[in-house]
Design a protein around this motif. Structure first.
Motif, short mmCIF file in Angstrom:
data_model
loop_
_atom_site.label_atom_id
_atom_site.label_comp_id
_atom_site.label_asym_id
_atom_site.label_seq_id
_atom_site.Cartn_x
_atom_site.Cartn_y
_atom_site.Cartn_z
N UNK A 312 0.83 -1.21 0.00
CA UNK A 312 0.00 0.00 0.00
C UNK A 312 0.86 1.26 0.00
N UNK A 313 1.82 1.31 0.91
CA UNK A 313 2.65 2.52 1.02
C UNK A 313 3.65 2.64 -0.13
N UNK A 314 3.99 1.51 -0.73
CA UNK A 314 4.98 1.55 -1.81
C UNK A 314 4.38 1.51 -3.19
N UNK A 315 3.08 1.78 -3.30
CA UNK A 315 2.42 1.77 -4.60
C UNK A 315 3.04 2.81 -5.53
N UNK A 316 2.87 2.59 -6.79
CA UNK A 316 3.43 3.50 -7.80
C UNK A 316 3.02 4.94 -7.52
N UNK A 317 3.95 5.85 -7.68
CA UNK A 317 3.70 7.26 -7.40
C UNK A 317 2.51 7.75 -8.20
N UNK A 325 -4.70 0.25 -2.53
CA UNK A 325 -5.29 -0.95 -1.92
C UNK A 325 -4.99 -2.17 -2.78
N UNK A 326 -5.13 -2.03 -4.10
CA UNK A 326 -4.82 -3.16 -4.98
C UNK A 326 -3.35 -3.56 -4.86
#
Length: 440
Positions: A312-317, A325-326
């Motif tokens: 969640x925190x490292x999702x694409x910018x 969430x995905x």
């Protein structure tokens, strides 16, 4: 009675040691049912121990408490015995009986390593008993037939289950001429609740009970109805407040998108569902189960709560809430071509839904999903401090659901090794007392 009990979540690994002489009546209530995290990665019992397991079937009484003609019906109940390390009846060596819970018994042999791994030390027999209405122990032949009406479902309850266990334990003692062999019963989660209730109900049969991760106080008017999901939320908040806030905001965002024309199709595409969503409930239940499972089985070395939040925190910018969430879902479940969010009906899903709602618990609200504000948890039904001189606890900040009775591994952290040593020491005290009383 002596019982171990442990909290459901990462923050508390505890064991309740209960030594009660009275028999009490406990109304059944709620515990969650979740699949163990990464179960395939757990070590198995040795091949030699697996080969030593011998399967038997006991002609079990359908109704232990009434005298109507139909109460005398019987069914075959499965139990499995290992005598590989047993010292035999001449030395009155102990019997450790594992109580199966809301699943077929066969799935437990590869993960419940406690009995087989302590057997050489205690020279104990290992006895595993399947819960009625699961696996091969189904009255009326099939699950569909057993669950078809109120009469057939009526025999599917915890009081009947522990009476089953009492009959089989006594049968096994007679079968192996182990008349003076002490019995210690073991269970995890719902099975742990059964173990604790068994010791209360049948103190003349078992000298003690180990109830791992058994929420024995998770009852209405004792524990907050928000306790379970409050602690799930707390777990995520402690790992990453940013992650927690993203999850909290996602529920309203899912509803907002679903309200649009073609909104469910958008969500199906964004979450790569294997079949098109017909409502938001399947998606929400899937995510709710994922977060709960991650918290409940937050065991080393994977630490799934951290894994979800890492995604969640490292999702694409530039990712929106749904995208983050995905990303957390994909991090936890692994990258797949699609994600199946449709409930697959099994014995456990059918049987546990009946026990969960009707017999063991009353449904509590999920505030991680439906509430904007979180309440501090009182407890999740695990005992966090001594209740009396005979109800004792051993606690730790670390832990995972039923971790203490799973297969011990060389990579286990020191706190877990210490927990198991504490359990073994207490059981040795039970047996020492029993043998002293027997001798006198």
């Amino acid at each position: 009675m002596k019982t171990f009990t442990r909290d459901l979540f990462q923050h508390y690994l505890l064991f309740v040691l209960v030594l009660l002489q009275n028999v009490s009546t406990i109304s059944p209530h709620k515990i969650p049912r979740l699949s163990p995290y990464n179960k395939e990665a757990l070590s198995s019992v040795s091949e030699a121990d697996s080969e030593d397991l011998k399967t038997y079937y006991y002609r079990q009484t359908l109704d232990h408490f009434n005298f109507a003609p139909q109460s005398y019906a019987t069914f075959n109940q499965k139990y499995v015995v290992s005598t590989k390390h047993w010292g035999g009846p001449e030395s009155n060596s102990p019997i450790f009986a594992y109580f199966g819970a809301e699943a077929p018994l066969d799935g437990d042999f590869s993960v419940i390593g406690f009995l087989s791994q302590i057997a050489p030390r205690f020279k104990s027999m290992s006895l595993y008993i399947e819960h009625r209405y699961y696996g091969e122990s189904i009255p009326y032949g099939t699950m569909e037939e057993a669950m078809k009406n109120e009469t057939t479902r009526g025999y599917f309850n915890s009081a009947q289950a522990i009476a089953d266990y009492a009959e089989i334990v006594l049968h096994v003692k007679k079968k192996f001429s182990a008349h003076n062999s002490p019995v210690i019963v073991v269970g995890g989660s719902y099975g742990g609740m059964l173990a604790s209730w068994f010791r209360l109900k049948y103190p003349h049969i078992a000298v003690g009970a180990l109830a791992s991760s058994a929420p024995i106080l998770y009852f209405e008017n004792i524990t907050s109805p928000y306790a379970y999901f409050s602690l799930v939320s707390k777990d995520f908040k402690e790992v990453s407040h940013k992650c927690y806030e993203t999850i909290r905001k996602s529920w309203s965002e899912i509803d907002r998108i679903a309200s649009k024309d073609g909104g469910l199709s958008i969500l199906s595409r964004r979450f790569k569902t294997c079949s098109s969503l017909t409502s938001t409930l399947d998606l929400k239940y899937y995510l709710e189960g994922m977060y709960s499972e991650a918290a409940q089985y937050n065991a080393p070395p994977e630490y799934p709560v951290t894994e979800v939040c890492r995604g969640i925190d490292g999702a694409q910018k530039g990712s929106d809430v749904i995208g983050r969430i995905f990303a957390g879902m994909a991090s936890y479940r692994g990258k797949r071509s699609c994600y199946n969010m449709t409930t697959r009906h099994t014995q456990t899903s059918v049987g546990w839904r009946w026990q969960d709602i009707k017999l063991v618990l009353k449904r509590f609200g999920s505030n991680i999903i439906f509430s904007n504000g979180l309440r501090d948890p009182y407890s999740t039904g695990g005992v966090l401090e001594d209740i009396s001189e005979s109800i004792l606890t051993v606690t730790t900040r670390n832990g995972s659901h039923c971790l203490d009775i799973l297969v011990a591994k060389e990579s286990d952290p020191e706190w877990l090794v210490t927990q198991r040593k504490t359990e073994v020491k207490i059981m040795e005290e039970w047996l020492t007392t029993y043998y002293a009383d027997l001798k006198s």
